[in-house]
Design a protein around this motif. Sequence first.
Motif, PDB file in Angstrom:
ATOM      1  N   ILE A  45     -33.874 -56.069 -69.622  1.00 15.96           N
ATOM      2  CA  ILE A  45     -33.795 -55.590 -68.302  1.00 15.96           C
ATOM      3  C   ILE A  45     -32.903 -54.330 -68.366  1.00 15.96           C
ATOM      4  N   PRO A  46     -33.250 -53.401 -67.294  1.00 16.16           N
ATOM      5  CA  PRO A  46     -32.569 -52.349 -67.759  1.00 16.16           C
ATOM      6  C   PRO A  46     -31.236 -51.946 -67.188  1.00 16.16           C
ATOM      7  N   PHE A  47     -30.829 -53.205 -66.237  1.00 18.15           N
ATOM      8  CA  PHE A  47     -29.462 -53.218 -65.630  1.00 18.15           C
ATOM      9  C   PHE A  47     -29.183 -54.571 -65.274  1.00 18.15           C
ATOM     10  N   MET A  48     -28.028 -54.971 -65.147  1.00 10.61           N
ATOM     11  CA  MET A  48     -27.680 -56.363 -65.009  1.00 10.61           C
ATOM     12  C   MET A  48     -26.682 -56.325 -63.655  1.00 10.61           C
ATOM     13  N   GLY A  49     -27.010 -57.044 -62.984  1.00 10.37           N
ATOM     14  CA  GLY A  49     -25.796 -57.269 -61.689  1.00 10.37           C
ATOM     15  C   GLY A  49     -25.040 -58.499 -61.721  1.00 10.37           C
ATOM     16  N   THR A  50     -23.828 -58.392 -61.495  1.00 12.29           N
ATOM     17  CA  THR A  50     -22.650 -59.705 -61.727  1.00 12.29           C
ATOM     18  C   THR A  50     -23.357 -60.549 -60.627  1.00 12.29           C
ATOM     19  N   SER A  51     -22.686 -61.816 -60.775  1.00 12.65           N
ATOM     20  CA  SER A  51     -23.158 -63.302 -60.165  1.00 12.65           C
ATOM     21  C   SER A  51     -21.972 -63.714 -59.393  1.00 12.65           C
ATOM     22  N   CYS A  52     -21.047 -63.144 -58.982  1.00  3.78           N
ATOM     23  CA  CYS A  52     -19.731 -63.713 -58.269  1.00  3.78           C
ATOM     24  C   CYS A  52     -19.929 -63.896 -56.836  1.00  3.78           C
ATOM     25  N   CYS A  53     -20.319 -62.850 -56.317  1.00  3.94           N
ATOM     26  CA  CYS A  53     -20.397 -62.693 -54.939  1.00  3.94           C
ATOM     27  C   CYS A  53     -21.596 -63.238 -54.326  1.00  3.94           C
ATOM     28  N   PHE A  54     -21.572 -64.480 -53.597  1.00  5.47           N
ATOM     29  CA  PHE A  54     -22.995 -65.218 -53.406  1.00  5.47           C
ATOM     30  C   PHE A  54     -23.441 -64.236 -52.372  1.00  5.47           C
ATOM     31  N   LEU A 205     -24.039 -52.270 -65.899  1.00  6.60           N
ATOM     32  CA  LEU A 205     -23.601 -53.428 -65.112  1.00  6.60           C
ATOM     33  C   LEU A 205     -23.120 -53.222 -63.782  1.00  6.60           C
ATOM     34  N   LEU A 206     -23.826 -53.774 -62.903  1.00  4.02           N
ATOM     35  CA  LEU A 206     -23.406 -53.569 -61.529  1.00  4.02           C
ATOM     36  C   LEU A 206     -22.768 -54.391 -60.848  1.00  4.02           C
ATOM     37  N   GLU A 207     -21.674 -54.179 -60.198  1.00  5.44           N
ATOM     38  CA  GLU A 207     -20.707 -55.231 -59.484  1.00  5.44           C
ATOM     39  C   GLU A 207     -21.042 -54.786 -58.126  1.00  5.44           C
ATOM     40  N   GLY A 208     -21.464 -56.074 -57.230  1.00  5.08           N
ATOM     41  CA  GLY A 208     -21.654 -55.801 -55.927  1.00  5.08           C
ATOM     42  C   GLY A 208     -20.512 -57.097 -55.086  1.00  5.08           C
ATOM     43  N   MET A 209     -19.865 -56.418 -54.156  1.00  8.92           N
ATOM     44  CA  MET A 209     -19.066 -57.394 -53.452  1.00  8.92           C
ATOM     45  C   MET A 209     -19.444 -57.116 -51.905  1.00  8.92           C
TER      46      MET A 209
END
Length: 257
Positions: A45-54, A205-209
């Motif tokens: 995959i070209p990038f990955m998103g974090t999994s913590c914030c539902f 690595l992309l973090e979204g909250m």
Amino acid sequence: NTSAEQIIEAIKQLGFEDVIEVALGADLTTLHEAKEYLERVPEDIPFMGTSCCFSWTLMIRNEFPEFFEQVSDSGSPMRYTANHIKEQDPDAVVVFIGPCTSKKLEAIDTKVKSDVDFVITFEELMGMFVAKNVEPSEIKIEEDVEDGSALGRGYPIAGGVAESVKVVAEKMEPDREIHIQGAHTLSECMKMLKIAKAGKLDGYLLEGMACPGGCIAGVGTVASVNRVKKQIEKFKKDSIYKTPLENENIAKEREVL
């Protein structure tokens, strides 16, 4: 100021048998996501998103379905902490306590394998303290909390998840430099994903909250963001483990990874 140790003892006075710091689960999430990032990006995959914030995960599922497979398969700290408890006691009734109402949805989502039985917010917990006349600040404690690492304790602050994964991944593979990008509030998360869609965040690595500033601004919290942030920074410094790689509480899980 009320300490984490006092709050834990207060929760036990409500009738809970034990309290495990969710930073332990955050350390497990870090290890899983670091390993997954190193294996999947950029080969699969070209990038990955974090999994913590539902809420972030649901937003991707609904608004950017083409990227949903690029969200980490790793579990959230809530899930891994619950797994850890159930491994020690399969009959345990697990209650997650935090600032987030979205965790209630995560716990009942049939697409998420969860060992969590109940989810309550800090606001609901405060109501229980009041109802039972429990005052955490008046409790005398002797033992320190030593469940999670400094990195794991930083998860609730925006940027903390990605930074933890970056530190651990670069320790796992010192020759690789991990690029991270973060956004908080769902509108900013959508902007970040549109930039990623244009191919400008490949390798990241992309973090979204969903909440401004991170989980510390969750709708179920009972204290100001600035005050909580200061307490978390102190709590991080108090940890005897700097990273999940040193956390002896998850030695068994670490060996499997």
